[in-house]
Write a protein that holds these residues in place. Sequence first.
Motif, short mmCIF file in Angstrom:
data_model
loop_
_atom_site.label_atom_id
_atom_site.label_comp_id
_atom_site.label_asym_id
_atom_site.label_seq_id
_atom_site.Cartn_x
_atom_site.Cartn_y
_atom_site.Cartn_z
N SER A 127 7.21 -28.27 54.43
CA SER A 127 6.11 -27.78 53.60
C SER A 127 6.52 -26.58 52.75
CB SER A 127 4.91 -27.40 54.47
OG SER A 127 5.21 -26.28 55.28
N ARG A 128 7.65 -25.97 53.07
CA ARG A 128 8.09 -24.80 52.32
C ARG A 128 9.36 -25.09 51.51
NH1 ARG A 128 6.88 -19.54 56.19
NH2 ARG A 128 4.73 -20.07 56.66
N SER A 129 9.74 -26.34 51.46
CA SER A 129 11.01 -26.68 50.80
C SER A 129 10.98 -26.36 49.31
CB SER A 129 11.33 -28.16 51.01
OG SER A 129 11.64 -28.41 52.36
N ARG A 130 9.89 -26.71 48.63
CA ARG A 130 9.84 -26.46 47.20
C ARG A 130 9.90 -24.95 46.91
NH1 ARG A 130 5.12 -29.28 43.94
NH2 ARG A 130 6.32 -31.07 44.72
N GLN A 131 9.14 -24.18 47.67
CA GLN A 131 9.15 -22.73 47.48
C GLN A 131 10.55 -22.16 47.75
OE1 GLN A 131 6.72 -20.67 50.28
NE2 GLN A 131 6.84 -18.72 49.23
N PHE A 132 11.19 -22.67 48.80
CA PHE A 132 12.53 -22.19 49.14
C PHE A 132 13.50 -22.51 48.01
CE2 PHE A 132 16.73 -22.38 50.94
CZ PHE A 132 16.76 -21.37 51.89
N ALA A 133 13.46 -23.74 47.52
CA ALA A 133 14.39 -24.14 46.46
C ALA A 133 14.21 -23.32 45.20
CB ALA A 133 14.21 -25.63 46.16
N GLU A 134 12.97 -22.98 44.87
CA GLU A 134 12.71 -22.17 43.68
C GLU A 134 13.19 -20.74 43.87
OE1 GLU A 134 8.54 -22.62 43.14
OE2 GLU A 134 8.70 -24.63 42.24
N ARG A 135 13.01 -20.21 45.07
CA ARG A 135 13.37 -18.81 45.31
C ARG A 135 14.88 -18.63 45.47
NH1 ARG A 135 9.97 -14.41 48.09
NH2 ARG A 135 11.48 -12.78 48.57
N TYR A 136 15.55 -19.63 46.03
CA TYR A 136 16.98 -19.51 46.33
C TYR A 136 17.75 -20.66 45.69
CZ TYR A 136 14.91 -16.40 49.77
OH TYR A 136 14.17 -15.41 50.38
N PRO A 137 17.89 -20.65 44.38
CA PRO A 137 18.55 -21.77 43.70
C PRO A 137 20.03 -21.90 44.03
CG PRO A 137 18.15 -19.94 42.17
CD PRO A 137 17.42 -19.62 43.44
N ASN A 138 20.65 -20.87 44.59
CA ASN A 138 22.07 -20.95 44.93
C ASN A 138 22.31 -21.60 46.29
OD1 ASN A 138 22.85 -19.68 42.56
ND2 ASN A 138 22.67 -17.64 43.45
N VAL A 139 21.24 -21.95 46.99
CA VAL A 139 21.36 -22.62 48.28
C VAL A 139 21.19 -24.12 48.07
CG1 VAL A 139 20.46 -22.81 50.63
CG2 VAL A 139 20.41 -20.60 49.44
N ARG A 140 22.03 -24.91 48.68
CA ARG A 140 21.95 -26.37 48.57
C ARG A 140 21.00 -26.88 49.66
NH1 ARG A 140 27.91 -28.24 49.03
NH2 ARG A 140 28.14 -26.25 50.11
N LEU A 141 19.73 -26.94 49.32
CA LEU A 141 18.71 -27.30 50.30
C LEU A 141 18.76 -28.79 50.61
CD1 LEU A 141 16.25 -26.16 51.90
CD2 LEU A 141 14.83 -26.97 50.01
N GLU A 142 18.69 -29.13 51.90
CA GLU A 142 18.61 -30.51 52.36
C GLU A 142 17.27 -30.65 53.08
OE1 GLU A 142 22.08 -31.82 54.43
OE2 GLU A 142 23.44 -31.11 52.86
N PRO A 143 16.19 -30.93 52.34
CA PRO A 143 14.85 -30.78 52.88
C PRO A 143 14.46 -31.76 53.97
CG PRO A 143 14.79 -31.74 50.68
CD PRO A 143 16.20 -31.31 50.92
N ASP A 144 15.19 -32.86 54.11
CA ASP A 144 14.78 -33.85 55.12
C ASP A 144 15.52 -33.70 56.45
OD1 ASP A 144 13.09 -36.09 55.72
OD2 ASP A 144 14.91 -37.28 55.85
N ARG A 145 16.46 -32.78 56.54
CA ARG A 145 17.26 -32.65 57.76
C ARG A 145 16.52 -31.88 58.83
NH1 ARG A 145 22.71 -33.21 56.76
NH2 ARG A 145 22.98 -33.04 59.01
N ILE A 146 16.74 -32.26 60.09
CA ILE A 146 16.18 -31.53 61.22
C ILE A 146 16.92 -30.21 61.40
CG2 ILE A 146 15.77 -31.57 63.72
CD1 ILE A 146 13.92 -33.42 62.18
N PHE A 147 18.23 -30.25 61.29
CA PHE A 147 18.99 -29.00 61.22
C PHE A 147 20.26 -29.25 60.41
CE2 PHE A 147 20.63 -30.95 65.14
CZ PHE A 147 22.00 -30.81 65.00
N VAL A 148 20.82 -28.17 59.91
CA VAL A 148 22.02 -28.22 59.08
C VAL A 148 22.98 -27.15 59.56
CG1 VAL A 148 22.96 -27.83 56.76
CG2 VAL A 148 20.86 -29.15 57.04
N ARG A 149 24.25 -27.51 59.62
CA ARG A 149 25.30 -26.53 59.91
C ARG A 149 26.21 -26.43 58.70
NH1 ARG A 149 30.07 -26.84 64.55
NH2 ARG A 149 30.99 -24.80 64.11
N ASP A 150 26.47 -25.21 58.26
CA ASP A 150 27.45 -24.98 57.21
C ASP A 150 28.29 -23.79 57.64
OD1 ASP A 150 28.96 -24.49 54.90
OD2 ASP A 150 27.36 -25.26 53.61
N GLY A 151 29.47 -24.07 58.19
CA GLY A 151 30.31 -23.01 58.73
C GLY A 151 29.65 -22.37 59.94
#
Length: 316
Positions: A127-151
């Motif tokens: 429910s906050r994915s759109r807001q997150f993507a707009e606020r942090y455009p440098n982050v590669r958001l994967e909105p459908d994932r349960i969790f994500v690991r990057d490093g």
Amino acid sequence: MTRTVGFLIFDGFRILDAAGPIAAFEIAGAHARGAYRLSVLARRAGAVASSSGATMTAIAFAGAPRFDTLVVAGGLGTYEALKDEGILACLREAARDCRRVASVCSGAFLIAEAGLLDGKRATTHWSRSRQFAERYPNVRLEPDRIFVRDGKIWSSAGITAGVDLALALIAEDLGEPVARRVAQQLVVYRRRPGGQSQFSALLEMERPDGRFGPLLGWARERLGESLTVERLAERAAMSPRNFARRFAEETGVTPARAVERLRVEAARERVEGGRAPIEAIAAETGFGDPERMRRAFLRAYGQPPQALRRAARLSA
């Protein structure tokens, strides 16, 4: 070896964002004696009120011992916490010193605000994915994932997904058998099938006072069948023309697009959670043609089914 795990909270945090992962690590420590030492951290020592009014007692993160892993809660108080430079400084310091930094739900906003997610993949509550993507455009958001690991940075979706995240962290530390035993004791999936869309899509298309919720649930149980506008209209006891107009007005999508969304989500769950051939999944979920399913995946997720299957296996 004892690993120290800190859980960062703040005024208005959601209690399950912290309590769920804490319970998972506690149970893991019971199976592997001495594996973890747990602490709750906050800006100031003392009782910290959650959004429910229930409190947790925390130690001040200033001067706290070095942590192996820091888990950041989310909740209604996240937006005020974003303004707290002390919390952001704590997160930056943790990123330098901790082996892992993880977020639950809207806690992703805090680690993004601290600059820890720039150029990285992440997720947060649907429910906050759109807001997150707009606020942090440098982050590669994967909105459908349960969790994500990057490093060394991990992020998870809403609330109970913090338990999924904790199980993955435990598996990395102590092995898959311990993680499975913890999941059994918590009575949860070790690896939850599917992504966030299985929880969000019907909610997005339903209105609390709407008439089409039961119809959507009925359709979801019959995705392998023909779900034409005429059949859906008959089920809704309406003429096809009136049904199509009223459905679009209430849900914001056409009946055909709604059925496609239900099918693509069901197909994704099978693609990511199993080994069935793509052709078989296309048949089971009503696409019939694998190419038709591929085009639907590209519209919904920007990736074909095979790419999502590979990504799911890499993160397992």
